[in-house]
Design a protein around this motif. Structure first.
Motif, PDB file in Angstrom:
ATOM      1  N   SER A   1     -25.121 -19.826  65.053  1.00 33.67           N
ATOM      2  CA  SER A   1     -25.681 -20.323  65.967  1.00 33.67           C
ATOM      3  C   SER A   1     -26.691 -19.725  66.924  1.00 33.67           C
ATOM      4  O   SER A   1     -26.464 -18.593  67.251  1.00 33.67           O
ATOM      5  CB  SER A   1     -24.785 -20.747  67.245  1.00 33.67           C
ATOM      6  OG  SER A   1     -23.408 -20.698  65.829  1.00 33.67           O
TER       7      SER A   1
ATOM      8  N   SER B   1     -30.847 -27.692  45.927  1.00 30.11           N
ATOM      9  CA  SER B   1     -29.476 -27.160  46.759  1.00 30.11           C
ATOM     10  C   SER B   1     -28.397 -27.579  46.165  1.00 30.11           C
ATOM     11  O   SER B   1     -27.190 -26.628  46.225  1.00 30.11           O
ATOM     12  CB  SER B   1     -28.848 -27.324  48.232  1.00 30.11           C
ATOM     13  OG  SER B   1     -28.658 -29.141  48.170  1.00 30.11           O
TER      14      SER B   1
ATOM     15  N   GLN C   1     -21.595 -17.425  60.675  1.00 27.11           N
ATOM     16  CA  GLN C   1     -22.053 -18.618  61.420  1.00 27.11           C
ATOM     17  C   GLN C   1     -23.027 -17.874  61.998  1.00 27.11           C
ATOM     18  O   GLN C   1     -22.772 -16.788  63.060  1.00 27.11           O
ATOM     19  CB  GLN C   1     -20.942 -19.409  61.538  1.00 27.11           C
ATOM     20  CG  GLN C   1     -21.322 -20.395  62.669  1.00 27.11           C
ATOM     21  CD  GLN C   1     -20.606 -20.944  63.143  1.00 27.11           C
ATOM     22  OE1 GLN C   1     -19.165 -20.155  64.563  1.00 27.11           O
ATOM     23  NE2 GLN C   1     -19.982 -22.709  63.477  1.00 27.11           N
TER      24      GLN C   1
ATOM     25  N   LYS D   1     -29.008 -25.130  67.162  1.00 24.12           N
ATOM     26  CA  LYS D   1     -28.828 -25.291  65.912  1.00 24.12           C
ATOM     27  C   LYS D   1     -28.347 -24.012  65.375  1.00 24.12           C
ATOM     28  O   LYS D   1     -27.705 -22.930  65.860  1.00 24.12           O
ATOM     29  CB  LYS D   1     -30.229 -24.398  65.290  1.00 24.12           C
ATOM     30  CG  LYS D   1     -30.898 -24.304  63.586  1.00 24.12           C
ATOM     31  CD  LYS D   1     -32.215 -23.574  63.523  1.00 24.12           C
ATOM     32  CE  LYS D   1     -32.023 -23.926  62.500  1.00 24.12           C
ATOM     33  NZ  LYS D   1     -34.074 -23.037  61.781  1.00 24.12           N
ATOM     34  N   ASN D   2     -27.546 -24.652  63.774  1.00 22.79           N
ATOM     35  CA  ASN D   2     -26.183 -24.055  63.185  1.00 22.79           C
ATOM     36  C   ASN D   2     -26.434 -23.821  61.736  1.00 22.79           C
ATOM     37  O   ASN D   2     -26.579 -24.929  61.313  1.00 22.79           O
ATOM     38  CB  ASN D   2     -24.674 -24.541  63.887  1.00 22.79           C
ATOM     39  CG  ASN D   2     -23.203 -24.013  63.269  1.00 22.79           C
ATOM     40  OD1 ASN D   2     -23.240 -23.116  63.566  1.00 22.79           O
ATOM     41  ND2 ASN D   2     -22.878 -24.537  62.197  1.00 22.79           N
ATOM     42  N   GLU D   3     -26.303 -22.323  61.209  1.00 20.96           N
ATOM     43  CA  GLU D   3     -26.848 -22.343  59.822  1.00 20.96           C
ATOM     44  C   GLU D   3     -25.396 -21.518  59.873  1.00 20.96           C
ATOM     45  O   GLU D   3     -24.538 -20.616  60.482  1.00 20.96           O
ATOM     46  CB  GLU D   3     -27.969 -21.852  59.661  1.00 20.96           C
ATOM     47  CG  GLU D   3     -28.669 -22.384  60.253  1.00 20.96           C
ATOM     48  CD  GLU D   3     -30.386 -22.075  60.790  1.00 20.96           C
ATOM     49  OE1 GLU D   3     -31.605 -22.739  59.580  1.00 20.96           O
ATOM     50  OE2 GLU D   3     -30.472 -21.207  61.018  1.00 20.96           O
ATOM     51  N   TYR D   4     -25.198 -21.062  57.992  1.00 24.86           N
ATOM     52  CA  TYR D   4     -24.372 -21.012  57.637  1.00 24.86           C
ATOM     53  C   TYR D   4     -25.545 -19.514  57.082  1.00 24.86           C
ATOM     54  O   TYR D   4     -26.277 -19.634  55.765  1.00 24.86           O
ATOM     55  CB  TYR D   4     -23.295 -20.763  56.724  1.00 24.86           C
ATOM     56  CG  TYR D   4     -22.668 -22.284  57.729  1.00 24.86           C
ATOM     57  CD1 TYR D   4     -21.256 -21.374  59.193  1.00 24.86           C
ATOM     58  CD2 TYR D   4     -22.942 -23.120  58.272  1.00 24.86           C
ATOM     59  CE1 TYR D   4     -20.817 -21.749  59.584  1.00 24.86           C
ATOM     60  CE2 TYR D   4     -22.312 -23.776  59.008  1.00 24.86           C
ATOM     61  CZ  TYR D   4     -20.519 -23.445  59.855  1.00 24.86           C
ATOM     62  OH  TYR D   4     -20.190 -23.329  60.719  1.00 24.86           O
TER      63      TYR D   4
ATOM     64  N   ALA E   1     -28.369 -18.391  51.773  1.00 23.86           N
ATOM     65  CA  ALA E   1     -28.268 -19.365  53.149  1.00 23.86           C
ATOM     66  C   ALA E   1     -27.526 -20.660  52.474  1.00 23.86           C
ATOM     67  O   ALA E   1     -27.888 -21.732  51.097  1.00 23.86           O
ATOM     68  CB  ALA E   1     -30.086 -20.198  53.205  1.00 23.86           C
TER      69      ALA E   1
ATOM     70  N   THR F   1     -23.526 -28.113  59.111  1.00 19.43           N
ATOM     71  CA  THR F   1     -24.993 -27.213  59.363  1.00 19.43           C
ATOM     72  C   THR F   1     -25.788 -28.619  60.094  1.00 19.43           C
ATOM     73  O   THR F   1     -25.808 -29.828  59.369  1.00 19.43           O
ATOM     74  CB  THR F   1     -25.523 -27.395  57.737  1.00 19.43           C
ATOM     75  OG1 THR F   1     -25.002 -25.712  57.239  1.00 19.43           O
ATOM     76  CG2 THR F   1     -26.755 -26.408  58.020  1.00 19.43           C
TER      77      THR F   1
ATOM     78  N   VAL G   1     -25.403 -24.283  52.726  1.00 20.92           N
ATOM     79  CA  VAL G   1     -25.516 -25.058  54.029  1.00 20.92           C
ATOM     80  C   VAL G   1     -24.306 -25.767  53.361  1.00 20.92           C
ATOM     81  O   VAL G   1     -23.294 -26.574  52.143  1.00 20.92           O
ATOM     82  CB  VAL G   1     -26.456 -26.623  52.853  1.00 20.92           C
ATOM     83  CG1 VAL G   1     -26.741 -28.125  54.000  1.00 20.92           C
ATOM     84  CG2 VAL G   1     -28.243 -26.364  53.286  1.00 20.92           C
TER      85      VAL G   1
ATOM     86  N   GLN H   1     -29.177 -29.411  63.242  1.00 24.24           N
ATOM     87  CA  GLN H   1     -30.411 -29.064  64.240  1.00 24.24           C
ATOM     88  C   GLN H   1     -30.518 -29.811  64.782  1.00 24.24           C
ATOM     89  O   GLN H   1     -30.678 -31.137  64.574  1.00 24.24           O
ATOM     90  CB  GLN H   1     -31.894 -28.123  63.586  1.00 24.24           C
ATOM     91  CG  GLN H   1     -32.085 -28.177  64.605  1.00 24.24           C
ATOM     92  CD  GLN H   1     -33.395 -27.528  63.482  1.00 24.24           C
ATOM     93  OE1 GLN H   1     -33.399 -26.815  62.560  1.00 24.24           O
ATOM     94  NE2 GLN H   1     -34.658 -27.135  64.839  1.00 24.24           N
TER      95      GLN H   1
END
Length: 364
Positions: A218, A155, A216, A281-284, A305, A274, A307, A276
């Protein structure tokens, strides 16, 4: 009463660290009180309703009706209470400015604070002054909890995505190629991330616009208990919510049968990290688009993706022992390597004479 309230030592707290502060009581005259206690609470919850169309039979005839299904889930994080002050013999607090410090340690697995369409994760502290024959004084304050992330080497490395499209529908206009590169996928709020877009336009139409948007994404999980059968069954359900939290568009010009390289910069806004948990669960996702001058099938798209969060601090380095010195001939000898002196013979190592011997005259 002049003042009764909670003051935190800082604005943001992290898992595994103490939530510390003080309860301040400022009074102009003596008051009666039983105790002062403080509590901390952290929990998460998801919930939503779903309406479905069902049928049932009434007097042998089918009848349609709407059934509302309720889904929910709870996550218990912590709940503690402590007594800051308690009356012993005389339940009086004298006039003046009183400070009662407190500290609660967050569990190391605590998820960050979060507010979403179908759920939330919240933390709070409540202080209560118990007074006899009067209404108790209560002060409640929310806590902002963030989290440290441990980025992987991947990453923190450059990432590249490509898209190739033959634009047009019935009448094809040719092929357009796009390559997008970003320096890394682990970023922090406030950081500026450069984006490099390489376009190879092999079509007969120009490329007109470059766009990017930060999404975002979710995910919420919940369940319901159903008694439709004889045995109660557990039904799980989930909901997704995609929200654009930042976007930018810039007009560009890549003529037919040419190549071009463009650069843009995205500034990461202040966002929940970010994470879980068992219920949220929260991602971008960073989306980069290239629009060409055709009516249909005209957009190229690349996704990354991301982080987002704060990197875990590195542990303080332990001072190491000084390195051994490579001694040269010009340096004085190491005293630890000197040979012991021989005290058996005469010389500087002999026992010095006494005072009487030193002043006596030797007769010839």
């Amino acid at each position: 009463m002049d003042r009764f309230g909670i003051v935190f030592d800082r604005g943001t707290f992290f898992p595994g660290e103490p939530v510390s502060g003080k309860v301040v009581l400022k009074i102009g005259k003596e008051i009666s009180a039983h105790n002062i206690k403080i509590s901390i609470h952290g929990a998460g919850r998801t919930e939503w309703k779903e309406v479905i169309r069902n049928t049932r039979y009434v007097d042998g005839k089918p009848e349609w009706y709407d059934e509302t299904l309720c889904y929910s889930a709870d996550l218990k994080i912590l709940s503690r209470e402590e007594m800051l002050w308690k009356a012993k013999t005389v339940s009086k607090i004298p006039a003046g400015h009183h400070v009662f410090p407190f500290s609660f340690r967050l569990p190391s697995s605590s998820p960050p604070s979060f507010e979403g369409k179908h759920g939330h994760i919240r933390y709070g502290v409540e202080a209560e002054l118990d007074r006899p024959w009067r209404f108790n004084q209560v002060d409640r304050r929310d806590i902002k909890v963030s989290s440290y992330l441990s980025p992987s080497p991947l990453s923190n490395s450059p990432a590249t995505k490509k898209d190739v499209k033959e634009i047009g529908v019935m009448f094809k206009k040719g092929v357009v190629k796009m390559k997008v590169t970003i320096p890394k996928q682990f970023v922090s709020p406030g950081e500026e991330v450069p984006i490099t877009i390489s376009v190879d336009n092999e079509s007969s139409r120009p490329a007109r616009r470059i766009r990017w948007e930060l999404q975002q994404q979710s995910h919420f999980h919940a369940s319901r208990d159903s008694s439709l059968r004889k045995k109660s069954t557990h039904h799980e359900q989930h909901r997704d919510k995609i929200k654009t939290v930042a976007e930018f568009s810039r007009r560009t010009e890549v003529p037919p049968y040419t190549k071009s390289e463009k650069e843009m910069v995205i500034k990461i806004p202040a966002l929940p990290p970010t994470f879980q948990s068992t219920i949220i669960k929260n991602e971008y996702v960073l989306v980069v688009k290239l629009d060409t001058e055709t009516s249909l099938n005209n957009t190229l798209r690349c996704e990354f993706a991301l982080v987002i969060g704060k990197a875990r601090p590195r542990p303080s380095a332990v001072p190491s022992a000084p390195a051994l010195v490579d001694r040269s001939d010009s340096m004085p000898p190491d005293y630890s390597s000197l040979m012991p002196l021989d005290h058996s013979g005469a010389g500087p190592s002999e026992v010095p004479p006494s005072y009487e011997d030193s002043i006596s005259v030797t007769k010839m």
